[in-house]
Design a protein around this motif. Sequence first.
Motif, short mmCIF file in Angstrom:
data_model
loop_
_atom_site.label_atom_id
_atom_site.label_comp_id
_atom_site.label_asym_id
_atom_site.label_seq_id
_atom_site.Cartn_x
_atom_site.Cartn_y
_atom_site.Cartn_z
N LEU A 15 23.57 -41.13 39.00
CA LEU A 15 22.55 -41.01 38.24
C LEU A 15 21.98 -42.46 37.50
O LEU A 15 20.99 -42.79 37.44
CB LEU A 15 22.91 -40.34 36.88
N LEU A 16 23.07 -43.46 37.17
CA LEU A 16 22.75 -44.73 36.93
C LEU A 16 21.93 -45.42 37.89
O LEU A 16 20.83 -46.11 37.62
CB LEU A 16 23.83 -45.49 36.34
N ILE A 17 22.33 -45.52 39.17
CA ILE A 17 21.85 -46.13 40.23
C ILE A 17 20.32 -45.57 40.53
O ILE A 17 19.52 -46.18 40.74
CB ILE A 17 22.57 -46.05 41.56
N THR A 18 20.42 -44.14 40.58
CA THR A 18 18.91 -43.67 40.54
C THR A 18 17.90 -44.11 39.61
O THR A 18 17.11 -44.53 40.20
CB THR A 18 19.10 -42.13 40.54
N ILE A 19 18.26 -44.12 38.42
CA ILE A 19 17.28 -44.56 37.15
C ILE A 19 16.82 -46.19 37.37
O ILE A 19 15.93 -46.71 37.47
CB ILE A 19 18.19 -44.63 36.10
N LEU A 20 18.07 -47.07 38.16
CA LEU A 20 17.75 -48.43 38.14
C LEU A 20 16.83 -48.42 39.62
O LEU A 20 15.84 -49.45 39.54
CB LEU A 20 19.03 -49.07 38.42
N THR A 48 9.27 -48.60 40.93
CA THR A 48 8.02 -48.12 40.23
C THR A 48 7.19 -49.58 40.17
O THR A 48 5.83 -49.67 40.13
CB THR A 48 8.28 -47.68 38.87
N LYS A 49 7.92 -50.61 39.96
CA LYS A 49 7.22 -51.99 39.88
C LYS A 49 6.67 -52.33 41.03
O LYS A 49 5.67 -53.09 41.10
CB LYS A 49 8.39 -53.10 39.27
N GLY A 91 18.96 -38.92 45.59
CA GLY A 91 18.53 -39.77 44.58
C GLY A 91 17.28 -40.68 45.21
O GLY A 91 16.29 -40.92 44.44
N LEU A 92 17.00 -40.82 46.65
CA LEU A 92 15.68 -41.36 47.22
C LEU A 92 14.49 -40.36 46.97
O LEU A 92 13.73 -40.73 46.67
CB LEU A 92 16.05 -41.64 48.67
N VAL A 123 11.83 -42.36 44.64
CA VAL A 123 10.76 -42.49 45.48
C VAL A 123 9.55 -41.50 44.82
O VAL A 123 8.46 -42.01 44.67
CB VAL A 123 10.75 -42.34 46.91
N GLY A 124 10.08 -40.41 44.80
CA GLY A 124 8.92 -39.12 44.35
C GLY A 124 8.46 -39.61 42.97
O GLY A 124 7.18 -39.57 42.64
N PHE A 125 9.32 -39.87 42.12
CA PHE A 125 8.76 -40.17 40.50
C PHE A 125 8.09 -41.61 40.59
O PHE A 125 7.18 -41.75 39.87
CB PHE A 125 10.13 -40.32 39.66
N SER A 126 8.60 -42.43 41.27
CA SER A 126 7.84 -43.89 41.36
C SER A 126 6.32 -43.62 41.76
O SER A 126 5.44 -44.27 41.34
CB SER A 126 8.50 -44.86 42.25
N LEU A 127 6.18 -42.67 43.09
CA LEU A 127 4.94 -42.42 43.35
C LEU A 127 4.11 -41.65 42.57
O LEU A 127 2.94 -42.04 42.20
CB LEU A 127 5.06 -41.58 44.74
#
Length: 268
Positions: free
Chosen positions: A31-36, A42-43, A152-153, A157-161
């Motif tokens: 979970l931590l890695i996914t958040i990072l 996103t950036k 996790g990807l 990826v989805g949320f960042s998109l």
Amino acid sequence: MKYLIDLLNSDMIKPEAYQSLSKSWFHYLSLLITILVIIKLTKTFKTADDKKLKRMLLVFGIIMIVLEIYKQILFTYQANAYQWYAFPFQFCSTPMYLFVIYGLNKNHKVDQYLLSFLATYSTFAGIAVMLYPADVFIETIGINIQTMVHHGLMAAVGFSLLLTKAKISFKYFLKGSAVFAVLMVIAMIMNWVFNMQGIDATFNMFFINERFGSHLPILMDIEPLVPHLAFLAIYLFGFSFVASIIFMIGYLFRTIIYKEKYKLIDLF
């Protein structure tokens, strides 16, 4: 390489979700890695042009497919026979193919359909598994890594998109719904063809094969009560409803983080 393969195939204590650190450290770390990764992507996506975005998603898709091949080989080796239940065309399997298709595709209109699906439906599936891993964990290190990298990807990826590249309009969201409907039809055809072969094995793509039934929460209770066509319609509506919630969460985040303003008419 041999050391890496031996490590991946070795055993570990089966991870659990939301228990003590000794039992759930693997889940918490994932979970931590996914958040990072979400923060980083996103950036990156915010300023990435189409060429860079395609290249990144293509790489992610290839990584997911390579890990999926490893899982398929391991499951087959351990059971001395191919495990049809694990055939890689479940709902959560499709993003790895769409990442690759998006990365190689040259049609801008098709890109919009793919990105809409990846930013909503795929995001929902990835986040759902990351938050509630249920039965995805086993005692093999490599498989646990594979499933967390995969989902996790999807989530990252989805949320960042959703926060950077997706268009905030229901018309855009419906493009993702069209992709989901097409994938459902493909799964239905695959289930039908498998059933025709008379193979004594479980093959339940998208968990909509009437021969085996669904074990998805809520849907498993609804399926016995309605005709199969009605169940498929409920399945499509249910997944689309949850994906639309993800879409609205993206809308809220973008108004809060990026101060983007949308008139109600813009959503349509």
